[in-house]
Enzyme design. Structure first.
Site, mmCIF file in Angstrom:
data_model
loop_
_atom_site.group_PDB
_atom_site.id
_atom_site.type_symbol
_atom_site.label_atom_id
_atom_site.label_comp_id
_atom_site.label_asym_id
_atom_site.label_seq_id
_atom_site.Cartn_x
_atom_site.Cartn_y
_atom_site.Cartn_z
ATOM 1 C CG HIS A 9 -1.689 1.103 1.391
ATOM 2 N ND1 HIS A 9 -1.739 2.222 2.351
ATOM 3 C CD2 HIS A 9 -2.857 1.510 0.696
ATOM 4 C CE1 HIS A 9 -2.728 2.903 2.340
ATOM 5 N NE2 HIS A 9 -3.437 2.776 1.091
ATOM 6 N NE ARG A 10 -1.687 5.903 1.293
ATOM 7 C CZ ARG A 10 -2.114 6.569 2.227
ATOM 8 N NH1 ARG A 10 -1.295 7.393 2.788
ATOM 9 N NH2 ARG A 10 -3.554 6.444 2.704
ATOM 10 C CD GLU A 36 -3.104 1.975 -3.206
ATOM 11 O OE1 GLU A 36 -3.943 3.029 -3.372
ATOM 12 O OE2 GLU A 36 -1.728 2.126 -2.236
ATOM 13 C CG ASP A 38 -2.801 6.990 -3.414
ATOM 14 O OD1 ASP A 38 -3.819 6.344 -3.341
ATOM 15 O OD2 ASP A 38 -2.093 6.572 -2.721
ATOM 16 C CG HIS A 51 -2.895 9.423 0.001
ATOM 17 N ND1 HIS A 51 -3.766 10.198 0.945
ATOM 18 C CD2 HIS A 51 -3.879 8.340 -0.193
ATOM 19 C CE1 HIS A 51 -4.767 9.696 1.075
ATOM 20 N NE2 HIS A 51 -4.896 8.427 0.471
ATOM 21 C CD GLU A 111 -7.374 5.337 -4.141
ATOM 22 O OE1 GLU A 111 -8.086 6.523 -3.603
ATOM 23 O OE2 GLU A 111 -6.466 4.856 -3.368
ATOM 24 C CE LYS A 113 -6.536 9.781 -3.141
ATOM 25 N NZ LYS A 113 -7.057 8.893 -2.084
ATOM 26 C CG ASP A 231 0.512 1.124 5.666
ATOM 27 O OD1 ASP A 231 0.103 1.068 4.406
ATOM 28 O OD2 ASP A 231 -0.072 1.675 6.426
#
Length: 242
Positions: A9-10, A36, A38, A51, A111, A113, A231
C-alpha cells in the site's frame, strides 16, 4: 493463506516514505505481489504519484497539486519528513514509475484520486501511459469516484477496474450487481466473512485495505480475500507465506 496475494500500500509505506521510488523498490524487495499507488494531475497535466490533494503532509512544501506545475512538484523533498535517511527523495511521475516496473513481475493498482478534485482527462492520461508500456494485463484501476470507474469502462474496457469503498453502504450488493466490475476494494475494518462471500459470489476479486497486524492479515485471509493491502509487505510475506 499462501494463496492470498500481497499488495504494498503506497509502496512499503510503513518502512519507507510513502508513494516514493524508495517505497516501491522496498516493496519489490519484500516479495510483494503488487504495488498500490495514488495519482493526481499537476496544473500542466502530468500524472504524479502522491496520496493527498496537497503537498503539506508528506513533503517539505505546501500547496495543492492541481495548482502546481511538474517543475514545482520536482523541487520538493518527499522523503525527509519520514526520515532524514531519505532526504532528497522526490515525488515520482506515473511515467517514471512505469519506466521502473514495466519489466518486473509485479501487479499494479493505480488509484485515481479524483473523488475530491475533478481532474480533467485524468482517466485518459493514465490509460494512455498504461498502453504506452503495454501494462493493460497487469494493471487495476480503482477509485472512490464510481462515476470515474464508469468512464474508465467506456474508455478502456480491457483494463480491470475496481470499486473503492470507505464506508460500505447497506445496499452494497445491489451496487456491485449494477456495476458489474471485477474488483471490490472495501475498507478492512468492519469487513466480515459474509461480505467477502457475497462479493465473491458475484465474481468480484476482493482486495481490502489495509491490514498491518499479523492477526488482521490472518483474519482476512481466512475470510477468503484475494489480496491483502498492507503498509508492511515484508511482515505480510512473513505472516502469510512462512
Amino acid at each position: 493463506m499462501k494463496d492470498v496475494m500481497i499488495f504494498a500500500h503506497r509502496g512499503s509505506k510503513g518502512t519507507r516514505p510513502e508513494n516514493t521510488m524508495a517505497a516501491f523498490m522496498e516493496a519489490e524487495k519484500s516479495g510483494a505481489d503488487g504495488i498500490e499507488l495514488d495519482v493526481h494531475l499537476t496544473s500542466d497535466g502530468v500524472p504524479v504519484i502522491i496520496h493527498d490533494e496537497t503537498l503539506d503532509r508528506t513533503t517539505t512544501s505546501t500547496g495543492r497539486v492541481e495548482k502546481l506545475t511538474l517543475a514545482d512538484i520536482k523541487e520538493v523533498d518527499a522523503g525527509v519528513k519520514f526520515s532524514g535517511e531519505y532526504s532528497g527523495e522526490r515525488i515520482p511521475t506515473l511515467k517514471e514509475f512505469f519506466d521502473w516496473i514495466y519489466n518486473k513481475n509485479l501487479l499494479i493498482n493505480v488509484e485515481l484520486k479524483n473523488d475530491v478534485v475533478a481532474y480533467k482527462e485524468l482517466e485518459e492520461k493514465v490509460i494512455r501511459l498504461i498502453r504506452e508500456y503495454n501494462l493493460e494485463q497487469r494493471t487495476i484501476l480503482s477509485s472512490f469516484n464510481h462515476e470515474s470507474i464508469r468512464k474508465l469502462k467506456a474508455l478502456a474496457p480491457d483494463i480491470e477496474r475496481a470499486l473503492l469503498f470507505e464506508n460500505l453502504p447497506d445496499d452494497y450488493e445491489r451496487l456491485l450487481t449494477e456495476a458489474k466490475e471485477a474488483g471490490f476494494h472495501p475498507k478492512a475494518k468492519g469487513l466480515t466473512a459474509e461480505i467477502v462471500s457475497a462479493a465473491k459470489k458475484q465474481g468480484y476479486k476482493v482486495r481490502p485495505w489495509i491490514a498491518n497486524k499479523p492477526e488482521d492479515m490472518k483474519r482476512l485471509a481466512e475470510y477468503g480475500v484475494d489480496v491483502i493491502m498492507t503498509d508492511f509487505p515484508a511482515l505480510a510475506v512473513a505472516t502469510l507465506r512462512q
